[in-house]
Design a protein around this motif. Structure first.
Motif, PDB file in Angstrom:
ATOM      1  N   LYS A  71      16.799  24.121 -44.348  1.00  0.00           N
ATOM      2  CA  LYS A  71      17.054  23.307 -45.528  1.00  0.00           C
ATOM      3  C   LYS A  71      18.473  22.754 -45.586  1.00  0.00           C
ATOM      4  N   THR A  72      19.477  23.540 -45.182  1.00  0.00           N
ATOM      5  CA  THR A  72      20.860  23.076 -45.180  1.00  0.00           C
ATOM      6  C   THR A  72      21.513  23.537 -43.886  1.00  0.00           C
ATOM      7  N   GLU A  73      22.666  22.974 -43.569  1.00  0.00           N
ATOM      8  CA  GLU A  73      23.394  23.387 -42.362  1.00  0.00           C
ATOM      9  C   GLU A  73      23.744  24.866 -42.425  1.00  0.00           C
ATOM     10  N   SER A  74      24.055  25.344 -43.616  1.00  0.00           N
ATOM     11  CA  SER A  74      24.414  26.761 -43.768  1.00  0.00           C
ATOM     12  C   SER A  74      23.226  27.687 -43.542  1.00  0.00           C
ATOM     13  N   SER A  75      22.015  27.119 -43.573  1.00  0.00           N
ATOM     14  CA  SER A  75      20.823  27.932 -43.309  1.00  0.00           C
ATOM     15  C   SER A  75      20.701  28.284 -41.832  1.00  0.00           C
ATOM     16  N   ILE A  76      21.417  27.561 -40.978  1.00  0.00           N
ATOM     17  CA  ILE A  76      21.468  27.908 -39.552  1.00  0.00           C
ATOM     18  C   ILE A  76      22.480  29.028 -39.418  1.00  0.00           C
ATOM     19  N   ARG A  77      22.010  30.238 -39.128  1.00  0.00           N
ATOM     20  CA  ARG A  77      22.881  31.393 -39.210  1.00  0.00           C
ATOM     21  C   ARG A  77      22.382  32.526 -38.317  1.00  0.00           C
ATOM     22  N   ASN A  78      23.239  33.498 -38.072  1.00  0.00           N
ATOM     23  CA  ASN A  78      22.868  34.727 -37.388  1.00  0.00           C
ATOM     24  C   ASN A  78      22.924  35.864 -38.409  1.00  0.00           C
ATOM     25  N   VAL A  79      21.831  36.598 -38.539  1.00  0.00           N
ATOM     26  CA  VAL A  79      21.751  37.646 -39.567  1.00  0.00           C
ATOM     27  C   VAL A  79      21.612  39.016 -38.911  1.00  0.00           C
ATOM     28  N   PRO A  80      22.536  39.938 -39.190  1.00  0.00           N
ATOM     29  CA  PRO A  80      22.413  41.305 -38.646  1.00  0.00           C
ATOM     30  C   PRO A  80      21.302  42.057 -39.368  1.00  0.00           C
ATOM     31  N   VAL A  81      20.581  42.880 -38.625  1.00  0.00           N
ATOM     32  CA  VAL A  81      19.499  43.663 -39.236  1.00  0.00           C
ATOM     33  C   VAL A  81      19.627  45.121 -38.813  1.00  0.00           C
ATOM     34  N   PRO A  82      19.070  46.053 -39.607  1.00  0.00           N
ATOM     35  CA  PRO A  82      19.138  47.478 -39.273  1.00  0.00           C
ATOM     36  C   PRO A  82      18.322  47.809 -38.021  1.00  0.00           C
ATOM     37  N   PRO A  83      18.603  48.952 -37.400  1.00  0.00           N
ATOM     38  CA  PRO A  83      17.876  49.383 -36.191  1.00  0.00           C
ATOM     39  C   PRO A  83      16.368  49.484 -36.390  1.00  0.00           C
TER      40      PRO A  83
ATOM     41  N   ILE B 145      12.529  42.090 -45.837  1.00  0.00           N
ATOM     42  CA  ILE B 145      13.269  42.964 -46.756  1.00  0.00           C
ATOM     43  C   ILE B 145      14.704  43.168 -46.305  1.00  0.00           C
ATOM     44  N   TYR B 146      14.917  43.285 -44.982  1.00  0.00           N
ATOM     45  CA  TYR B 146      16.250  43.644 -44.490  1.00  0.00           C
ATOM     46  C   TYR B 146      16.991  42.494 -43.794  1.00  0.00           C
ATOM     47  N   SER B 147      16.511  41.270 -43.991  1.00  0.00           N
ATOM     48  CA  SER B 147      17.243  40.126 -43.427  1.00  0.00           C
ATOM     49  C   SER B 147      17.421  38.996 -44.433  1.00  0.00           C
ATOM     50  N   GLY B 148      16.545  38.937 -45.450  1.00  0.00           N
ATOM     51  CA  GLY B 148      16.636  37.861 -46.426  1.00  0.00           C
ATOM     52  C   GLY B 148      16.132  36.526 -45.922  1.00  0.00           C
ATOM     53  N   LEU B 149      15.425  36.510 -44.791  1.00  0.00           N
ATOM     54  CA  LEU B 149      14.887  35.249 -44.275  1.00  0.00           C
ATOM     55  C   LEU B 149      13.827  34.703 -45.222  1.00  0.00           C
TER      56      LEU B 149
ATOM     57  N   THR C  44      15.026  40.811 -53.166  1.00  0.00           N
ATOM     58  CA  THR C  44      15.166  42.249 -52.929  1.00  0.00           C
ATOM     59  C   THR C  44      16.294  42.516 -51.941  1.00  0.00           C
ATOM     60  N   TYR C  45      16.341  41.701 -50.879  1.00  0.00           N
ATOM     61  CA  TYR C  45      17.408  41.828 -49.876  1.00  0.00           C
ATOM     62  C   TYR C  45      18.775  41.632 -50.525  1.00  0.00           C
ATOM     63  N   ALA C  46      18.878  40.632 -51.409  1.00  0.00           N
ATOM     64  CA  ALA C  46      20.152  40.363 -52.082  1.00  0.00           C
ATOM     65  C   ALA C  46      20.580  41.562 -52.923  1.00  0.00           C
ATOM     66  N   SER C  47      19.624  42.175 -53.603  1.00  0.00           N
ATOM     67  CA  SER C  47      19.962  43.339 -54.435  1.00  0.00           C
ATOM     68  C   SER C  47      20.458  44.499 -53.574  1.00  0.00           C
ATOM     69  N   LEU C  48      19.861  44.637 -52.376  1.00  0.00           N
ATOM     70  CA  LEU C  48      20.314  45.693 -51.457  1.00  0.00           C
ATOM     71  C   LEU C  48      21.721  45.418 -50.953  1.00  0.00           C
TER      72      LEU C  48
ATOM     73  N   ARG D 251      24.841  35.402 -45.156  1.00  0.00           N
ATOM     74  CA  ARG D 251      23.580  35.996 -44.714  1.00  0.00           C
ATOM     75  C   ARG D 251      22.364  35.326 -45.360  1.00  0.00           C
ATOM     76  N   LEU D 252      22.512  34.934 -46.608  1.00  0.00           N
ATOM     77  CA  LEU D 252      21.404  34.288 -47.319  1.00  0.00           C
ATOM     78  C   LEU D 252      21.259  32.820 -46.954  1.00  0.00           C
ATOM     79  N   GLY D 253      22.278  32.253 -46.308  1.00  0.00           N
ATOM     80  CA  GLY D 253      22.197  30.858 -45.878  1.00  0.00           C
ATOM     81  C   GLY D 253      22.437  29.873 -46.989  1.00  0.00           C
ATOM     82  N   HIS D 254      23.202  30.272 -48.021  1.00  0.00           N
ATOM     83  CA  HIS D 254      23.553  29.358 -49.100  1.00  0.00           C
ATOM     84  C   HIS D 254      24.726  28.486 -48.661  1.00  0.00           C
ATOM     85  N   SER D 255      24.753  27.239 -49.132  1.00  0.00           N
ATOM     86  CA  SER D 255      25.823  26.329 -48.731  1.00  0.00           C
ATOM     87  C   SER D 255      27.108  26.566 -49.525  1.00  0.00           C
ATOM     88  N   SER D 256      27.026  27.316 -50.622  1.00  0.00           N
ATOM     89  CA  SER D 256      28.233  27.633 -51.385  1.00  0.00           C
ATOM     90  C   SER D 256      28.065  28.985 -52.074  1.00  0.00           C
ATOM     91  N   SER D 257      29.198  29.638 -52.329  1.00  0.00           N
ATOM     92  CA  SER D 257      29.136  30.936 -53.010  1.00  0.00           C
ATOM     93  C   SER D 257      28.696  30.760 -54.459  1.00  0.00           C
TER      94      SER D 257
END
Length: 386
Positions: free
Chosen positions: A252-264, A206-210, A332-336, A350-356
């Motif tokens: 799935k894509t190079e952009s999917s390799i990422r660091n995602v911040p999450v809440p405490p 829910i809070y990372s979009g993985l 759900t994460y995207a909506s948040l 954060r979502l790991g998409h290769s383009s906006s």
């Protein structure tokens, strides 16, 4: 071992050997030499060719037949979990190039094959097919079908591959997501009735979009407790969903390799899970196969993603909220994110998409609803003031 014999006035040599492709015993022989020395001289040259694997091969062998021979040898060199996952690639190769003779393979033929199948398969599948075909061709080079690898410079068709990956990234027909109140009700039920592992997983999604495959592939070294960050590096592939038959693949894509911040709250629950896991290890002892997976079952194996689908459905029923899947938690994460005012570029990262553009295409309706809500809230504030 070379043998010689004299037949009348002439000498003959015989060289037994095993064909490296068929593994069948064969023999090279030649007669008509005036002396044993002449026979021995030529036999030495032929023996060197055999040792160097320059034995004449079946010029008519097809890829379908040859890849089976290669696969039988390959299976002896790797674990079952590795060779088992290669078999689907072999089926695709046979279907499209099976009738082609091995010796006829060229760069043009192989590129045509890749371009033909690219729209049908995702990046990981294409990569596996490419790897299998290359391994087979390298074997064919050793078996003297080619002097050099004819497909050495061939790369995967980038545009077709990326298009397919983007199409598969989100299911546009299933864009369900929860409102904040539904999230709250669901997590309350999981907290009261679920396992620490379940609460940690659903909080994370829910809070990372993985993606669920990225989550079950996580190992503890990818959790940065100090920075409150999740390092996404792999996705877990499980052949036919068998528990013990899994493989960590690149996302799935190079952009999917990422660091995602999450809440405490997510980090706190992961700490609790780590302590619970240590207790399990102590209880199970040597039977625990510790491969450092965050979401490991009581034997240390990564828990199948399907388990979370089943358990989520149970919790949803008890919470009385909209029925969705673990992948919908990504929506759900995207909506948040958009409700919190996160800009498009950061949401894309954060979502790991290769383009906006992908982010816009997939979540434009969510952004539109958020915008409408913001306007209503702003107008309400205006009404309070004047």
């Amino acid at each position: 071992m070379v043998s010689f014999r004299q037949r009348g006035k002439d000498w003959e040599y015989r060289i037994p050997y095993y064909d490296p492709v068929t593994q069948k015993r064969r023999e090279k022989s030649k007669k008509g030499f005036r002396t044993k020395k002449e026979a021995a001289t030529e036999a030495a040259i032929v023996q060197a060719e055999i040792n160097g694997d320059f034995v004449r091969k079946d010029d008519n062998i097809t890829i379908s037949s040859y890849i089976d021979l290669w696969f039988e040898k390959y299976k002896l060199t790797v674990k079952k979990s590795s060779w088992d996952s290669r078999y689907d690639s072999i089926i695709v190769i046979k279907k499209n190039l099976g009738s082609c003779r091995v010796k006829d393979v060229t760069e043009k033929i192989y590129e045509g094959f890749l371009n033909k199948i690219a729209p049908e398969y995702a990046k990981n599948t294409l990569t596996n097919i490419h790897q299998v075909f290359n391994m087979m061709i390298r074997e064919a080079v050793r078996d003297s079908y080619f002097k050099d690898n004819p497909i050495h410079d061939v790369n995967l068709p980038k545009k077709a591959k990326e298009k397919k990956v983007e199409e598969l990234d989100e299911d546009l027909k299933d864009m369900k997501f929860w409102e904040k109140e539904e999230i709250k009700l669901f997590l309350q039920v999981v907290s009261r009735k679920g396992r620490p592992r379940d609460l940690a997983m659903f909080l994370l999604l829910i809070y990372s979009g993985l993606r669920i495959g990225e989550a079950v592939a996580l190992t503890w070294d990818k959790i940065d407790f100090k920075k409150s960050e999740i390092k996404v590096r792999y996705t877990l592939f499980r052949e036919k969903d068998l528990k013990s038959n899994y493989e960590l693949l690149s996302p799935k894509t190079e952009s999917s390799i990422r660091n995602v911040p999450v809440p405490p709250q997510v980090i706190m629950q992961l700490r609790i899970l780590k302590n619970v896991q240590e207790q399990v290890k102590n209880e199970v002892g040597e039977l625990y196969k510790d491969e450092d997976f965050v979401f490991a079952d009581n034997s240390g194996m990564p828990e199948p993603a399907r388990n979370y689908n089943y358990r989520m459905a149970t919790y949803i029923k008890k919470a009385g909220v909209t029925k969705i899947t673990p992948h919908n938690l990504r929506h759900t994460y995207a909506s948040l994110l958009f409700a919190a005012g996160i800009d498009l570029k950061e949401a894309q990262r954060r979502l790991g998409h290769s383009s906006s553009k992908t982010t816009l295409d997939v979540y434009s309706h969510v952004m539109r609803e958020t915008k409408i809500e913001s306007v209503i809230q702003f107008n309400a504030i205006a009404n309070d003031i004047f």
